[in-house]
Design an enzyme around this catalytic site. Structure first.
Site, PDB file in Angstrom:
ATOM      1  N   ILE A  20       0.527  -0.934  -0.026  1.00  0.00           N
ATOM      2  CA  ILE A  20      -0.081  -0.086  -0.415  1.00  0.00           C
ATOM      3  C   ILE A  20       0.413   1.430   0.178  1.00  0.00           C
ATOM      4  O   ILE A  20       2.010   1.542   0.704  1.00  0.00           O
ATOM      5  CB  ILE A  20      -1.100   0.027   1.395  1.00  0.00           C
ATOM      6  CG1 ILE A  20      -0.372   0.154   2.297  1.00  0.00           C
ATOM      7  CG2 ILE A  20      -1.992  -1.222   1.166  1.00  0.00           C
ATOM      8  CD1 ILE A  20      -0.805   0.260   3.689  1.00  0.00           C
ATOM      9  N   CYS A  21       0.127   2.003  -0.295  1.00  0.00           N
ATOM     10  CA  CYS A  21       0.603   3.110   0.081  1.00  0.00           C
ATOM     11  C   CYS A  21       1.953   4.309   1.014  1.00  0.00           C
ATOM     12  O   CYS A  21       1.236   3.584   2.236  1.00  0.00           O
ATOM     13  CB  CYS A  21      -0.463   4.947  -0.545  1.00  0.00           C
ATOM     14  SG  CYS A  21       0.701   6.756  -0.773  1.00  0.00           S
ATOM     15  N   PRO A  22       2.981   4.378   0.462  1.00  0.00           N
ATOM     16  CA  PRO A  22       3.277   5.124  -0.409  1.00  0.00           C
ATOM     17  C   PRO A  22       4.544   4.241  -0.952  1.00  0.00           C
ATOM     18  O   PRO A  22       5.477   4.131  -1.602  1.00  0.00           O
ATOM     19  CB  PRO A  22       4.804   5.941   0.645  1.00  0.00           C
ATOM     20  CG  PRO A  22       4.608   5.583   1.349  1.00  0.00           C
ATOM     21  CD  PRO A  22       3.643   4.851   1.901  1.00  0.00           C
TER      22      PRO A  22
END
Length: 83
Positions: A19-21
């Site tokens: 997941i981000c980042p």
């Protein structure tokens, strides 16, 4: 360079499940292994990666050659900017 009938790239990054980042951070690191003008293929499952990859390329001078979604996997081809 690896290629199939519709897919050409120099280095591939499997960022599925991250997941981000993380997809962008790993793409930045993986680009070190791509020759100038070469292609990094990134596979990610985070929907936020769509905007993130676009912004990343704009900020770094690399070119987002393609961006598509295939069965829940976002696939990007990024051309590394020359020195």
């Amino acid at each position: 360079m690896t290629s199939s009938s519709s897919d050409t790239y120099d280095v591939i990054l499997d960022a599925r499940g991250l997941i981000c980042p993380m997809p962008v951070l790993k793409a930045k690191k993986s680009l070190r292994d791509v020759p100038d003008g070469g292609i990094l293929k990134v596979m990610a499952t985070d929907p936020g990666s769509v905007a993130d990859m676009k912004s990343f390329c704009e900020m770094t001078g690399n070119r987002l050659v393609s961006s598509k979604e295939e069965d829940g996997v976002f696939v990007y081809h990024i051309e590394k900017a020359g020195a």
